[in-house]
Design an enzyme around this catalytic site. Sequence first.
Site, PDB file in Angstrom:
ATOM      1  N   GLY A   1      10.340  -8.107   0.805  1.00 11.55           N
ATOM      2  CA  GLY A   1       9.542  -7.483  -0.258  1.00 11.55           C
ATOM      3  C   GLY A   1       9.773  -5.996  -0.301  1.00 11.55           C
ATOM      4  CB  ALA A   2      12.243  -3.947  -1.806  1.00 15.01           C
ATOM      5  N   GLY A   3       8.684  -3.935  -2.829  1.00 12.09           N
ATOM      6  CA  GLY A   3       7.775  -3.329  -3.803  1.00 12.09           C
ATOM      7  C   GLY A   3       7.052  -2.135  -3.200  1.00 12.09           C
TER       8      GLY A   3
ATOM      9  CE  LYS B   1      -0.924   1.641  -4.099  1.00  8.94           C
ATOM     10  NZ  LYS B   1      -0.450   0.956  -2.893  1.00  8.94           N
TER      11      LYS B   1
ATOM     12  CG  ASN C   1      -2.688   4.490  -0.129  1.00  9.46           C
ATOM     13  OD1 ASN C   1      -2.985   5.564   0.382  1.00  9.46           O
ATOM     14  ND2 ASN C   1      -2.622   3.365   0.557  1.00  9.46           N
TER      15      ASN C   1
ATOM     16  N   GLY D   1      -3.091  -9.637   7.823  1.00  7.81           N
ATOM     17  CA  GLY D   1      -3.212  -8.390   7.063  1.00  7.81           C
ATOM     18  C   GLY D   1      -4.464  -7.587   7.316  1.00  7.81           C
TER      19      GLY D   1
ATOM     20  CB  SER E   1     -11.194  -0.039  -1.330  1.00  9.09           C
ATOM     21  OG  SER E   1      -9.911  -0.458  -0.945  1.00  9.09           O
TER      22      SER E   1
ATOM     23  CG  ASP F   1       0.085   1.061   0.853  1.00 13.39           C
ATOM     24  OD1 ASP F   1      -1.069   0.625   0.996  1.00 13.39           O
ATOM     25  OD2 ASP F   1       0.605   1.319  -0.247  1.00 13.39           O
TER      26      ASP F   1
END
Lengths: 258, 258
Positions: free
Chosen positions: B122-124, B61, B82, B234, B11, B98
């Site tokens: 994916g449950a993160g 976060k 974030n 992505g 970033s 996100d």
Amino acid sequence: MLAHPVGHAKSPGAFNALFEDRGLDSLMVPMTCTPDRLEDLWAGLDAMQNLRGIIVSIPYKGKLLEKAVKAHPRAARVGAANVLRRLPEGGWEADNFDGYGFVMAMKTKGHVMQGKRALLVGAGGGGSSIAHCLAEEGVAELTIADVDADRAEALAAAVRREFPACSVVTGPADPAGMDIAVNATPIGMKPADPLPMAIENARPGMVIFDIIMEPSETRLLQEARARGCHAEAGRPMMDCQMQAWVDFFDVDRKNRDV
Amino acid sequence: MLAHPVGHAKSPGAFNALFEDRGLDSLMVPMTCTPDRLEDLWAGLDAMQNLRGIIVSIPYKGKLLEKAVKAHPRAARVGAANVLRRLPEGGWEADNFDGYGFVMAMKTKGHVMQGKRALLVGAGGGGSSIAHCLAEEGVAELTIADVDADRAEALAAAVRREFPACSVVTGPADPAGMDIAVNATPIGMKPADPLPMAIENARPGMVIFDIIMEPSETRLLQEARARGCHAEAGRPMMDCQMQAWVDFFDVDRKNRDV
């Protein structure tokens, strides 16, 4: 780079150009806080793992010296840090290159200080550091002038204590009878400013040093040059100080991956 | 940009190029601290008057959301910020782009979510934000898959609570019968990784979205494209999130002189 205010600071731009030249993954960033928040800011800087060092300016030079676990005598004797670096074992080390930069600039220009008579005008932060360094370099006589007579006397006493071999007195801002005369006040930054010393009494061949950076050629230096003096400007002093900071930060060391 | 570690963060580079393009006197700097020093670092960031905002990544976060006096529902419902910005009246405001970046990338590519059946693998942190945003966009059915069944069920329950109109279940990482399937795991970043879902069951015309940035074309996307699916990478999600951050920071506002 820590100062308050910080918007006018030139060091980050100069350092970042140098970092880029050398292809280093380093950056100098200006930061500021109000004096009532300094303890909080310090806690954050200490916690910031990827912060290697800090250039310090007004009004935090004294406070940041207190944060250091180790300080060079140059910084300790004037009670002010102008740079700190993080020690590998934790904690911070302070130094102060104000006077060092002056001395190195004088030497670079071929001017001897040993055994000479010097006038210093201005007993503030920069002047204080220069006074000690002139004594350390072995000037025989040092005259300190300041509009605040108490401040001049306090600095003279401090330099006498550290360097008993140097004859330190206070006196008027008059270069008569001197070999070296230094302006360490901000007088001369503005066009309407008076001259910081009685330049009409300067003799040809003596050194007139003005630590002011902007303008690069002050009226004091113009008058000095017209009288056949060696007129020395502030920029080389900053360049020498910059090199000292670079060595102190060891910027060419491989960056730790954090 | 705050994360631990932070050396890999992309970033700052992306933002600084944008700041330069726009001629702005702004800079994004990576910073890090160990978790035991976060309170100190936060004190410093709060005190740092010329710091306008913070991009936050793993593992801070959740902690940084707690520092905010104001938070967008997108951040509050996933318990993670974030990004934070300094409020003119003091204190900080949190948001989380996100899932927003995912939704904007889907829309930019012309993909409808309303009324569709979606699989999320994916449950993160990233998956959690995407799950809520998919429900908010009106998917009819959402299946959540995670190697940690408890984590998948906890996320499903949270999304159900917020969006009762959406049918949310947990299930295998199988795109059979789906309109949209999203990989929100890091599986696929390394060449030897297995596929994150049973891509052999994907039907032509469905959307396969992989949030991985590096490599830009994962094996999942190659397989999806070979089967006639819409394969979405992505990078556009990051671009959309970047624009959201830019708007949130209001980077075109005249910088305050500090």
